[in-house]
Design a protein around this motif. Structure first.
Motif, PDB file in Angstrom:
ATOM      1  N   ALA A  49       0.699  -1.377   0.061  1.00 49.44           N
ATOM      2  CA  ALA A  49      -0.059  -0.101   0.034  1.00 49.44           C
ATOM      3  C   ALA A  49       1.134   1.114   0.174  1.00 49.44           C
ATOM      4  CB  ALA A  49      -1.167  -0.009   1.176  1.00 49.44           C
ATOM      5  N   ALA A  50       0.822   2.060  -1.180  1.00 52.79           N
ATOM      6  CA  ALA A  50       1.515   3.298  -1.046  1.00 52.79           C
ATOM      7  C   ALA A  50       0.967   4.004   0.330  1.00 52.79           C
ATOM      8  CB  ALA A  50       0.521   3.757  -2.423  1.00 52.79           C
ATOM      9  N   PRO A  51       2.378   4.824   0.999  1.00 53.68           N
ATOM     10  CA  PRO A  51       1.746   5.809   2.354  1.00 53.68           C
ATOM     11  C   PRO A  51       1.452   6.939   1.827  1.00 53.68           C
ATOM     12  CG  PRO A  51       3.863   5.931   1.314  1.00 53.68           C
ATOM     13  CD  PRO A  51       3.559   4.462   0.936  1.00 53.68           C
ATOM     14  N   PRO A  52       0.552   7.803   2.180  1.00 51.22           N
ATOM     15  CA  PRO A  52       0.427   8.804   2.571  1.00 51.22           C
ATOM     16  C   PRO A  52       0.303   9.851   1.619  1.00 51.22           C
ATOM     17  CG  PRO A  52      -0.819   8.345   4.721  1.00 51.22           C
ATOM     18  CD  PRO A  52       0.319   7.281   4.108  1.00 51.22           C
ATOM     19  N   ALA A  53       0.462  10.914   0.370  1.00 43.05           N
ATOM     20  CA  ALA A  53       0.719  12.222   0.128  1.00 43.05           C
ATOM     21  C   ALA A  53      -0.334  12.552  -0.120  1.00 43.05           C
ATOM     22  CB  ALA A  53       1.407  11.579  -1.287  1.00 43.05           C
ATOM     23  N   HIS A  54      -0.298  13.912   0.390  1.00 38.84           N
ATOM     24  CA  HIS A  54      -1.049  14.891   0.419  1.00 38.84           C
ATOM     25  C   HIS A  54      -0.488  16.248  -0.842  1.00 38.84           C
ATOM     26  CE1 HIS A  54      -3.943  13.079   2.347  1.00 38.84           C
ATOM     27  NE2 HIS A  54      -2.663  12.851   3.999  1.00 38.84           N
ATOM     28  N   ALA A  55      -1.286  16.909  -1.939  1.00 43.19           N
ATOM     29  CA  ALA A  55      -0.495  17.748  -2.818  1.00 43.19           C
ATOM     30  C   ALA A  55      -1.159  19.468  -2.757  1.00 43.19           C
ATOM     31  CB  ALA A  55       0.036  17.225  -3.896  1.00 43.19           C
ATOM     32  N   THR A  56      -0.543  20.107  -2.832  1.00 38.23           N
ATOM     33  CA  THR A  56      -1.165  21.437  -3.189  1.00 38.23           C
ATOM     34  C   THR A  56      -0.561  21.885  -4.163  1.00 38.23           C
ATOM     35  OG1 THR A  56       0.474  22.981  -1.535  1.00 38.23           O
ATOM     36  CG2 THR A  56      -2.245  21.875  -0.451  1.00 38.23           C
ATOM     37  N   VAL A  57      -0.805  22.823  -4.846  1.00 37.17           N
ATOM     38  CA  VAL A  57      -0.697  23.617  -5.879  1.00 37.17           C
ATOM     39  C   VAL A  57      -1.159  24.585  -6.567  1.00 37.17           C
ATOM     40  CG1 VAL A  57      -0.645  23.000  -8.717  1.00 37.17           C
ATOM     41  CG2 VAL A  57      -0.987  21.369  -7.347  1.00 37.17           C
TER      42      VAL A  57
END
Length: 127
Positions: A49-57
């Motif tokens: 399972a991929a670890p959490p990642a959050h993005a802002t752009v």
């Protein structure tokens, strides 16, 4: 007798209008790209399972400035993981949106050891 109608000149597609991609859509692409990069950790086995990642752009014209918040495994080669995330985010955002991505800032919010990750998984199962 009526005269034939003149066909209007064809307007090239690029001159017909504009397409705007919302910042939140670009952020979702960037976050998914970061998860893809972390799922295939350099020099390690693929993760289930991929670890959490959050993005802002922030998009200005056709330039996207990206900030990604990550959770990484430790001990590991953090520099290699960050380089993989940066290159994957740039590649995916550019190919999906045709925007230029001059920079990708990374915020590493948590480091997880194998011990803490397995303990957290056990805790979630008990709930």
């Amino acid at each position: 007798m009526s005269t034939p109608r003149a066909t209007p000149p064809r307007v090239p597609p690029a001159e017909r209008g504009a397409t705007r991609i919302a910042d939140r859509v670009v952020a979702k692409i960037a976050a998914q790209a970061a998860r893809e990069a972390l799922a295939a950790t350099p020099g390690g086995p693929p993760r289930p399972a991929a670890p959490p990642a959050h993005a802002t752009v922030t998009v200005h014209h056709d330039i996207a400035r990206v900030r990604v918040s990550l959770e990484l495994d430790y001990p590991s080669d953090l520099a290699a993981q960050c380089a993989a995330v940066r290159s994957q985010v740039v590649r995916r955002v550019e190919e999906c949106t045709s925007m230029s991505v001059p920079e990708v800032d990374l915020d590493i919010e948590h480091l997880h050891s194998a011990h803490t990750r397995s303990a957290a998984a056990r805790h979630r199962k008990l709930r």
